[in-house]
Design a protein around this motif. Structure first.
Motif, PDB file in Angstrom:
ATOM      1  N   ARG A 186     -50.619  -3.759   3.660  1.00 58.58           N
ATOM      2  CA  ARG A 186     -49.558  -4.752   3.778  1.00 58.58           C
ATOM      3  C   ARG A 186     -49.909  -6.118   4.305  1.00 58.58           C
ATOM      4  O   ARG A 186     -49.351  -7.004   3.809  1.00 58.58           O
ATOM      5  N   ALA A 187     -50.967  -6.028   4.868  1.00 59.46           N
ATOM      6  CA  ALA A 187     -51.578  -7.141   5.333  1.00 59.46           C
ATOM      7  C   ALA A 187     -52.278  -8.001   4.020  1.00 59.46           C
ATOM      8  O   ALA A 187     -52.104  -9.160   3.729  1.00 59.46           O
ATOM      9  N   LYS A 188     -53.081  -7.326   3.757  1.00 64.06           N
ATOM     10  CA  LYS A 188     -54.067  -7.895   2.789  1.00 64.06           C
ATOM     11  C   LYS A 188     -53.472  -8.181   1.182  1.00 64.06           C
ATOM     12  O   LYS A 188     -53.984  -9.249   0.648  1.00 64.06           O
ATOM     13  N   THR A 189     -52.587  -7.507   0.822  1.00 64.42           N
ATOM     14  CA  THR A 189     -52.053  -7.398  -0.622  1.00 64.42           C
ATOM     15  C   THR A 189     -50.500  -7.778  -0.395  1.00 64.42           C
ATOM     16  O   THR A 189     -50.207  -8.721  -0.990  1.00 64.42           O
ATOM     17  N   GLY A 190     -49.748  -7.049   0.691  1.00 63.16           N
ATOM     18  CA  GLY A 190     -48.277  -7.086   0.572  1.00 63.16           C
ATOM     19  C   GLY A 190     -47.804  -8.684   1.079  1.00 63.16           C
ATOM     20  O   GLY A 190     -47.050  -8.922   0.666  1.00 63.16           O
ATOM     21  N   ALA A 191     -48.720  -9.058   1.875  1.00 60.08           N
ATOM     22  CA  ALA A 191     -48.033 -10.412   2.535  1.00 60.08           C
ATOM     23  C   ALA A 191     -47.997 -11.531   1.655  1.00 60.08           C
ATOM     24  O   ALA A 191     -46.928 -11.987   1.407  1.00 60.08           O
ATOM     25  N   LEU A 192     -49.136 -11.678   0.667  1.00 56.88           N
ATOM     26  CA  LEU A 192     -49.013 -12.689  -0.027  1.00 56.88           C
ATOM     27  C   LEU A 192     -47.992 -12.577  -1.062  1.00 56.88           C
ATOM     28  O   LEU A 192     -47.296 -13.510  -1.603  1.00 56.88           O
ATOM     29  N   LEU A 193     -47.654 -11.221  -1.760  1.00 62.10           N
ATOM     30  CA  LEU A 193     -46.816 -10.872  -2.620  1.00 62.10           C
ATOM     31  C   LEU A 193     -45.363 -11.169  -1.912  1.00 62.10           C
ATOM     32  O   LEU A 193     -44.469 -11.765  -2.777  1.00 62.10           O
ATOM     33  N   GLY A 194     -45.199 -10.698  -0.766  1.00 66.53           N
ATOM     34  CA  GLY A 194     -43.883 -10.645  -0.076  1.00 66.53           C
ATOM     35  C   GLY A 194     -43.630 -12.414  -0.069  1.00 66.53           C
ATOM     36  O   GLY A 194     -42.499 -12.723  -0.011  1.00 66.53           O
ATOM     37  N   ALA A 195     -44.647 -13.310   0.413  1.00 64.23           N
ATOM     38  CA  ALA A 195     -44.270 -14.635   0.595  1.00 64.23           C
ATOM     39  C   ALA A 195     -43.916 -15.457  -0.790  1.00 64.23           C
ATOM     40  O   ALA A 195     -43.257 -16.351  -0.723  1.00 64.23           O
ATOM     41  N   ARG A 216     -36.771  -6.456   1.058  1.00 62.27           N
ATOM     42  CA  ARG A 216     -36.912  -5.075   0.983  1.00 62.27           C
ATOM     43  C   ARG A 216     -37.473  -4.752  -0.518  1.00 62.27           C
ATOM     44  O   ARG A 216     -38.217  -3.907  -0.709  1.00 62.27           O
ATOM     45  N   TYR A 217     -37.156  -5.553  -1.320  1.00 62.60           N
ATOM     46  CA  TYR A 217     -37.650  -5.327  -2.627  1.00 62.60           C
ATOM     47  C   TYR A 217     -39.482  -5.531  -2.549  1.00 62.60           C
ATOM     48  O   TYR A 217     -40.210  -4.840  -3.123  1.00 62.60           O
ATOM     49  N   ALA A 218     -39.718  -6.874  -1.855  1.00 60.80           N
ATOM     50  CA  ALA A 218     -41.275  -7.085  -1.796  1.00 60.80           C
ATOM     51  C   ALA A 218     -41.916  -6.200  -0.792  1.00 60.80           C
ATOM     52  O   ALA A 218     -43.038  -5.939  -1.317  1.00 60.80           O
ATOM     53  N   HIS A 219     -41.232  -5.569   0.132  1.00 61.62           N
ATOM     54  CA  HIS A 219     -41.851  -4.531   0.797  1.00 61.62           C
ATOM     55  C   HIS A 219     -42.480  -3.465  -0.008  1.00 61.62           C
ATOM     56  O   HIS A 219     -43.423  -2.851   0.166  1.00 61.62           O
ATOM     57  N   ALA A 220     -41.405  -2.960  -0.822  1.00 64.30           N
ATOM     58  CA  ALA A 220     -41.511  -1.982  -1.648  1.00 64.30           C
ATOM     59  C   ALA A 220     -42.963  -2.319  -2.729  1.00 64.30           C
ATOM     60  O   ALA A 220     -43.749  -1.481  -3.073  1.00 64.30           O
ATOM     61  N   VAL A 221     -42.763  -3.532  -3.438  1.00 66.58           N
ATOM     62  CA  VAL A 221     -43.563  -3.708  -4.480  1.00 66.58           C
ATOM     63  C   VAL A 221     -44.969  -4.323  -3.911  1.00 66.58           C
ATOM     64  O   VAL A 221     -45.836  -3.786  -4.661  1.00 66.58           O
ATOM     65  N   GLY A 222     -44.933  -4.567  -2.996  1.00 60.22           N
ATOM     66  CA  GLY A 222     -46.167  -5.007  -2.151  1.00 60.22           C
ATOM     67  C   GLY A 222     -46.812  -4.010  -2.013  1.00 60.22           C
ATOM     68  O   GLY A 222     -48.417  -3.887  -2.452  1.00 60.22           O
ATOM     69  N   LEU A 223     -46.438  -2.718  -1.530  1.00 55.70           N
ATOM     70  CA  LEU A 223     -47.325  -1.557  -1.255  1.00 55.70           C
ATOM     71  C   LEU A 223     -47.717  -0.882  -2.735  1.00 55.70           C
ATOM     72  O   LEU A 223     -48.665  -0.218  -2.916  1.00 55.70           O
ATOM     73  N   ALA A 224     -46.507  -0.722  -3.429  1.00 62.18           N
ATOM     74  CA  ALA A 224     -46.856  -0.229  -4.663  1.00 62.18           C
ATOM     75  C   ALA A 224     -47.917  -0.734  -5.730  1.00 62.18           C
ATOM     76  O   ALA A 224     -48.720  -0.104  -6.058  1.00 62.18           O
ATOM     77  N   PHE A 225     -48.050  -2.079  -5.367  1.00 61.48           N
ATOM     78  CA  PHE A 225     -49.077  -2.846  -6.196  1.00 61.48           C
ATOM     79  C   PHE A 225     -50.490  -2.260  -5.788  1.00 61.48           C
ATOM     80  O   PHE A 225     -51.350  -2.095  -6.438  1.00 61.48           O
ATOM     81  N   GLN A 226     -50.850  -2.123  -4.356  1.00 65.96           N
ATOM     82  CA  GLN A 226     -51.994  -1.462  -3.952  1.00 65.96           C
ATOM     83  C   GLN A 226     -52.132  -0.127  -4.337  1.00 65.96           C
ATOM     84  O   GLN A 226     -53.198   0.456  -4.381  1.00 65.96           O
ATOM     85  N   VAL A 227     -50.911   0.874  -4.236  1.00 65.65           N
ATOM     86  CA  VAL A 227     -51.334   1.995  -4.437  1.00 65.65           C
ATOM     87  C   VAL A 227     -51.741   2.326  -6.032  1.00 65.65           C
ATOM     88  O   VAL A 227     -52.628   2.802  -6.218  1.00 65.65           O
ATOM     89  N   VAL A 228     -51.186   1.437  -6.840  1.00 72.16           N
ATOM     90  CA  VAL A 228     -51.518   1.463  -8.285  1.00 72.16           C
ATOM     91  C   VAL A 228     -53.055   0.997  -8.430  1.00 72.16           C
ATOM     92  O   VAL A 228     -53.703   1.497  -9.165  1.00 72.16           O
ATOM     93  N   ASP A 229     -53.327  -0.218  -7.808  1.00 72.87           N
ATOM     94  CA  ASP A 229     -54.566  -0.632  -7.493  1.00 72.87           C
ATOM     95  C   ASP A 229     -55.704   0.362  -7.421  1.00 72.87           C
ATOM     96  O   ASP A 229     -56.750   0.656  -8.105  1.00 72.87           O
ATOM     97  N   ASP A 230     -55.478   1.467  -6.227  1.00 69.53           N
ATOM     98  CA  ASP A 230     -56.197   2.181  -5.985  1.00 69.53           C
ATOM     99  C   ASP A 230     -56.437   3.176  -6.958  1.00 69.53           C
ATOM    100  O   ASP A 230     -57.487   3.888  -7.552  1.00 69.53           O
ATOM    101  N   VAL A 231     -55.290   3.523  -7.711  1.00 71.25           N
ATOM    102  CA  VAL A 231     -55.027   4.598  -8.911  1.00 71.25           C
ATOM    103  C   VAL A 231     -56.044   4.332 -10.077  1.00 71.25           C
ATOM    104  O   VAL A 231     -56.853   4.827 -10.553  1.00 71.25           O
ATOM    105  N   LEU A 232     -55.857   2.795 -10.453  1.00 77.32           N
ATOM    106  CA  LEU A 232     -56.881   2.164 -11.508  1.00 77.32           C
ATOM    107  C   LEU A 232     -58.145   2.158 -11.164  1.00 77.32           C
ATOM    108  O   LEU A 232     -58.980   2.302 -12.128  1.00 77.32           O
ATOM    109  N   ASP A 233     -58.524   1.821 -10.038  1.00 76.12           N
ATOM    110  CA  ASP A 233     -59.989   1.854  -9.464  1.00 76.12           C
ATOM    111  C   ASP A 233     -60.642   3.187  -9.874  1.00 76.12           C
ATOM    112  O   ASP A 233     -61.867   3.171 -10.361  1.00 76.12           O
ATOM    113  N   ALA A 234     -59.853   4.220  -9.606  1.00 81.57           N
ATOM    114  CA  ALA A 234     -60.406   5.631  -9.724  1.00 81.57           C
ATOM    115  C   ALA A 234     -60.223   6.264 -11.157  1.00 81.57           C
ATOM    116  O   ALA A 234     -61.021   7.020 -11.560  1.00 81.57           O
ATOM    117  N   THR A 235     -59.414   5.598 -11.882  1.00 86.42           N
ATOM    118  CA  THR A 235     -59.023   6.335 -13.218  1.00 86.42           C
ATOM    119  C   THR A 235     -59.591   5.353 -14.319  1.00 86.42           C
ATOM    120  O   THR A 235     -59.407   5.787 -15.795  1.00 86.42           O
TER     121      THR A 235
END
Ligand code: GRG
Length: 302
Positions: A186-195, A216-235
């Motif tokens: 939320r700090a590393k990725t979500g904060a800038l997306l939220g801003a 609320r939208y940004a809170h969800a999208v900010g975390l989703a962005f990183q979850v997807v990034d982790d999936v892509l890094d692995a797949t």
């Protein structure tokens, strides 16, 4: 045949081109003194990023009826700050990476000292751009720009980008809980997306209720962005990602995939997408581009 969805994608492509042109105008020319730093800044900034952050600024402003011209300085500033964070994150003292946006990293091409300065130059230019009001010294426009600058500054400070990066460095080789991982991202990725979302809405003059929905939208999208990034890094492979793949597993890093597995991480991303879309409902049709961006963030392959 033009479907509503392809029409939307054409609109995003059109905005992307406008952002590229605005970024070009916002920087000194490549040959301007001292040429090395301008070459390095432009090398990383125009290396082919997806421009998700500028798109979020423009779409958030659109969702509350803003003037696109008023949003462009923040759209460019966010991309400059994002690019600075990538250049510094790739340095030997941080992630030590050779490949970014499909090209050798800045320090590989220009050396470490110039790469550090290129990141510094982008960060400085971002706030210069936000403060540059063409002589307009007072009135609501100045107040909105100042508020958006403070939102941006907070997001890249010690409670946002920098704080997340420190936590990331300090977590290396340690067991990390799911709550700690969420805090980090939320700090590393979500904060800038939220801003980008909040700042775009503030520049467009959004009121309290709309801002609350957009947060609320940004809170969800900010975390989703990183979850997807982790999936892509692995797949996905490096050619697809334009950066080194499988780095998280190689470094035994805690990620959404290492903590929950690929399938659960994918499900989490879809649930976060649903949350983001639900937050937009009261904003109506004007928030359609934000909805599309949330989908693209969750369904992307790079
Ligand atoms: C200030 C050194 C420093 C770091 C701050 C943001 C950050 C912390 C480091 C950047 C590296 C990183 C893995 C960040 C996580 C966010 C992320 C997945 C960035 C990639 O963003 P995309 O996919 O990249 O939007 P493009 O290249 O498309 O712009």
């Amino acid at each position: 045949m033009t479907t509503p969805a392809s029409g939307f994608h054409a609109a995003l492509e059109d905005r992307r081109r406008q952002v590229e042109a605005a970024l070009d105008r916002a920087l000194p020319a490549e040959g301007a003194w001292p040429a090395t730093i301008h070459r390095a800044v432009r090398y990383s900034l125009f290396a082919g990023g997806k421009r998700i952050r500028p798109q979020l600024v423009l779409a958030a402003g659109e969702a509350v009826g803003g003037d696109p011209a008023e949003l462009m300085p923040l759209a460019c500033a966010a991309e400059m700050i994002h690019t600075y964070s990538l250049i510094h994150d790739d340095l030997p003292a941080m992630d030590d990476d050779d490949l970014r946006r499909g090209k050798p990293t800045s320090h590989k091409v220009f050396g470490e000292a110039i790469a550090i300065l290129a990141g510094d130059a982008l960060l400085t230019r971002a706030f210069h751009l936000m403060a540059d009001l063409d002589g307009d010294q007072d009135g609501p426009r100045v107040a909105r720009r100042l508020r958006a600058s403070a939102i941006l500054g907070e997001a890249c400070g010690t409670s946002g980008l920098i704080g997340g990066q420190v936590m990331d460095l300090e977590s290396e080789g340690k067991a990390v809980t799911a709550a700690e991982l969420e805090r980090l991202h939320r700090a590393k990725t979500g904060a800038l997306l939220g801003a980008c979302v909040r700042g775009g809405a503030v520049l467009a003059g959004a009121d309290g209720a709309a801002l609350e929905r957009l947060d609320r939208y940004a809170h969800a999208v900010g975390l989703a962005f990183q979850v997807v990034d982790d999936v892509l890094d692995a797949t996905e492979a490096a050619e697809q990602l334009g950066k080194t793949a499988g780095k998280d597993a190689a470094a035994s890093k805690a990620t959404y995939v290492s903590l929950h597995g690929v399938e659960t991480a994918r499900r989490m991303a879809r649930e976060l997408l649903d949350e983001a879309l639900a937050a937009l409902v009261p904003l109506g049709a004007r928030a359609a581009t934000l909805g599309l961006l949330a989908r693209l963030i969750v369904e992307r392959r790079a």
